[in-house]
Design a protein around this motif. Structure first.
Motif, PDB file in Angstrom:
ATOM      1  N   GLY A 260       5.272 -20.037  17.247  1.00 39.91           N
ATOM      2  CA  GLY A 260       5.801 -21.399  17.415  1.00 39.91           C
ATOM      3  C   GLY A 260       6.257 -22.031  16.113  1.00 39.91           C
ATOM      4  O   GLY A 260       6.513 -23.238  16.051  1.00 39.91           O
TER       5      GLY A 260
ATOM      6  N   ALA B 160       0.624 -27.023   1.207  1.00 41.34           N
ATOM      7  CA  ALA B 160       0.344 -25.705   1.807  1.00 41.34           C
ATOM      8  C   ALA B 160       1.599 -25.180   2.500  1.00 41.34           C
ATOM      9  O   ALA B 160       1.568 -24.724   3.642  1.00 41.34           O
TER      10      ALA B 160
ATOM     11  N   THR C 259       3.364 -22.573   2.192  1.00 39.71           N
ATOM     12  CA  THR C 259       3.660 -21.142   2.086  1.00 39.71           C
ATOM     13  C   THR C 259       3.549 -20.398   3.421  1.00 39.71           C
ATOM     14  O   THR C 259       3.875 -19.226   3.502  1.00 39.71           O
ATOM     15  N   GLY C 260       3.069 -21.068   4.477  1.00 39.32           N
ATOM     16  CA  GLY C 260       2.954 -20.420   5.791  1.00 39.32           C
ATOM     17  C   GLY C 260       4.282 -20.513   6.536  1.00 39.32           C
ATOM     18  O   GLY C 260       5.236 -21.133   6.065  1.00 39.32           O
TER      19      GLY C 260
ATOM     20  N   VAL D 225       5.281 -22.265   9.117  1.00 44.39           N
ATOM     21  CA  VAL D 225       5.785 -23.618   9.417  1.00 44.39           C
ATOM     22  C   VAL D 225       6.300 -24.272   8.131  1.00 44.39           C
ATOM     23  O   VAL D 225       7.413 -24.828   8.088  1.00 44.39           O
ATOM     24  N   GLY D 226       5.522 -24.168   7.051  1.00 44.05           N
ATOM     25  CA  GLY D 226       5.911 -24.801   5.792  1.00 44.05           C
ATOM     26  C   GLY D 226       7.200 -24.240   5.230  1.00 44.05           C
ATOM     27  O   GLY D 226       8.076 -24.989   4.774  1.00 44.05           O
TER      28      GLY D 226
ATOM     29  N   SER E  12       0.891 -24.548  -3.153  1.00 42.68           N
ATOM     30  CA  SER E  12       0.073 -23.404  -2.746  1.00 42.68           C
ATOM     31  C   SER E  12      -1.197 -23.459  -3.577  1.00 42.68           C
ATOM     32  O   SER E  12      -1.206 -24.064  -4.644  1.00 42.68           O
TER      33      SER E  12
ATOM     34  N   ALA F 294       1.411 -28.871   5.883  1.00 41.99           N
ATOM     35  CA  ALA F 294       1.640 -27.682   6.716  1.00 41.99           C
ATOM     36  C   ALA F 294       0.488 -26.701   6.546  1.00 41.99           C
ATOM     37  O   ALA F 294       0.656 -25.491   6.705  1.00 41.99           O
ATOM     38  N   GLY F 295      -0.679 -27.230   6.210  1.00 43.60           N
ATOM     39  CA  GLY F 295      -1.852 -26.378   5.985  1.00 43.60           C
ATOM     40  C   GLY F 295      -2.497 -25.946   7.283  1.00 43.60           C
ATOM     41  O   GLY F 295      -2.097 -26.360   8.373  1.00 43.60           O
TER      42      GLY F 295
ATOM     43  N   VAL G  91      -8.382 -28.166   8.220  1.00 43.67           N
ATOM     44  CA  VAL G  91      -8.644 -28.289   6.772  1.00 43.67           C
ATOM     45  C   VAL G  91      -7.942 -29.547   6.250  1.00 43.67           C
ATOM     46  O   VAL G  91      -6.720 -29.673   6.351  1.00 43.67           O
TER      47      VAL G  91
ATOM     48  N   ASN H 154      -1.300 -30.230  11.514  1.00 43.55           N
ATOM     49  CA  ASN H 154      -2.631 -29.738  11.898  1.00 43.55           C
ATOM     50  C   ASN H 154      -3.261 -30.671  12.936  1.00 43.55           C
ATOM     51  O   ASN H 154      -3.548 -31.827  12.647  1.00 43.55           O
TER      52      ASN H 154
ATOM     53  N   LYS I 149       7.861 -30.511  19.911  1.00 39.09           N
ATOM     54  CA  LYS I 149       7.953 -29.040  19.798  1.00 39.09           C
ATOM     55  C   LYS I 149       8.046 -28.385  21.186  1.00 39.09           C
ATOM     56  O   LYS I 149       8.840 -27.479  21.411  1.00 39.09           O
TER      57      LYS I 149
END
Ligand code: NAP
Length: 291
Positions: free
Chosen positions: A97, A126, A128-129, A131-132, A150, A195-196, A200, A221, A255
């Motif tokens: 997603g 954050a 680096t994933g 979504v980010g 990061s 975007a973590g 968290v 999140n 979304k």
């Protein structure tokens, strides 16, 4: 003619979530395959492009998903290689997603910023994933000055390079080892997206509340504690501490609409496309004021 969706999933079990959304998005039949590797894609795609004549292929589309974004991108590349004119079908990638979530978050934030982010400083915490990285790319393409954080400098640089290669624009990476560093990281941000990972908290309230120049805060999140302290999961543009807040359930709601609408476009089109572009257009349409 029945609308067919070929679901290719990099995970062993094809996602039930994606399958349900595919039906809700208008597919009449979903052909689901799990544990797919790039070498297996060509013959599966041939199975759907050589069975119906080219003029009917707009009723067939391919959806690529799975938990791993890099694996999904490899499947997409293999599918793009397999199709050729006039045997083209629409291809959509949305591993975990991440594309639809990133587009929904960016669309909401653009709304909060008045629609134009050219030259504005966007901080993606954050980032680096999956979504980010996609959100960073969409902002960079919209002309923003993007910074991703990061915990580790090298991971940030790898993500920055990925964004620049894919989307271009202006992107930097900075290290933010933990929430204690958030105040410094947020100092010059005009838009801020967390975007973590789920559960968290990375941005304490003192890093963003009533900060001069900051217009929009968003958090994808949905699992407590939220990633940004002091916001609530349902916040959908509400102003808190002088900042417009968009949080996970409001973003998730858009979304879901986007995911369904994208499936619907993809089973009505011949276009070979990657979802972040098409979905961004769908987002604009969904969010346009109704006359
Ligand atoms: P992810 O890959 O799980 O995490 C993003 C980044 O967070 C990682 O690259 C990592 O960066 C950092 N990180 C991981 N564990 C951490 C920890 N314990 N403390 C601090 N940083 C940590 O995220 P994603 O898949 O892109 O998803 C991002 C968010 O979107 C998640 O919260 C997810 O639940 C949410 N999501 C929401 C929806 C929705 O509809 N609302 C849909 C999909 C996803 P570094 O190692 O570089 O620091």
């Amino acid at each position: 003619m029945r609308k067919l969706l070929l679901q290719l999933d990099s995970s062993k079990l094809p996602s039930v979530f994606d399958r349900v959304v595919a039906y809700d998005g208008g597919a009449d039949e979903v052909m689901s395959y799990g544990g797919i590797t790039p070498g297996e894609v060509r013959d599966l795609v041939y199975g759907c492009i050589f069975t119906r004549g080219p003029k009917d292929l707009k009723n067939t589309a391919v959806f690529i998903g799975g938990a791993d974004m890099a694996a999904g991108e490899a499947l997409l590349a293999a599918a793009q290689q397999a199709v050729f004119k006039p045997f083209t079908v629409s291809l959509m990638l949305d591993s975990n997603g991440s594309n639809t979530t990133a587009v929904a978050a960016v669309a909401k934030m653009l709304l909060g910023a008045g629609g134009d982010v050219r030259g504005q400083r966007v901080l993606i915490v954050a980032g680096t994933g999956p979504v980010g990285v996609r959100a960073a790319g969409l902002f960079a393409r919209a002309g923003a000055d993007v910074v991703i954080t990061s915990r580790k400098a090298d991971a940030g640089e790898r993500a920055r390079d990925l964004v620049l290669k894919r989307f271009g624009g202006k992107v930097r990476a900075i290290a933010m080892p933990d929430a204690n560093e958030a105040i410094r990281a947020c100092e010059r941000a005009e838009l801020l997206l967390n975007a973590g990972p789920a559960g968290v908290m990375l941005v304490p309230k003192q890093a963003w509340a009533n900060r001069s120049g900051l217009k929009v805060v968003a958090d994808v999140n949905a699992v407590p504690p939220l990633g940004v302290e002091g916001v609530e999961a349902m916040d959908d543009g509400v102003t808190k501490e002088g900042v417009a807040c968009f949080v996970a359930l409001a973003i998730g709601n858009l979304k879901m609409k986007l995911h369904k609408a994208s499936i619907s476009c993809h089973t009505e089109s011949y276009d070979i496309d990657v979802v972040s572009q098409t979905t961004a257009d769908v987002a604009r349409e969904l969010m346009a004021p109704k006359s």
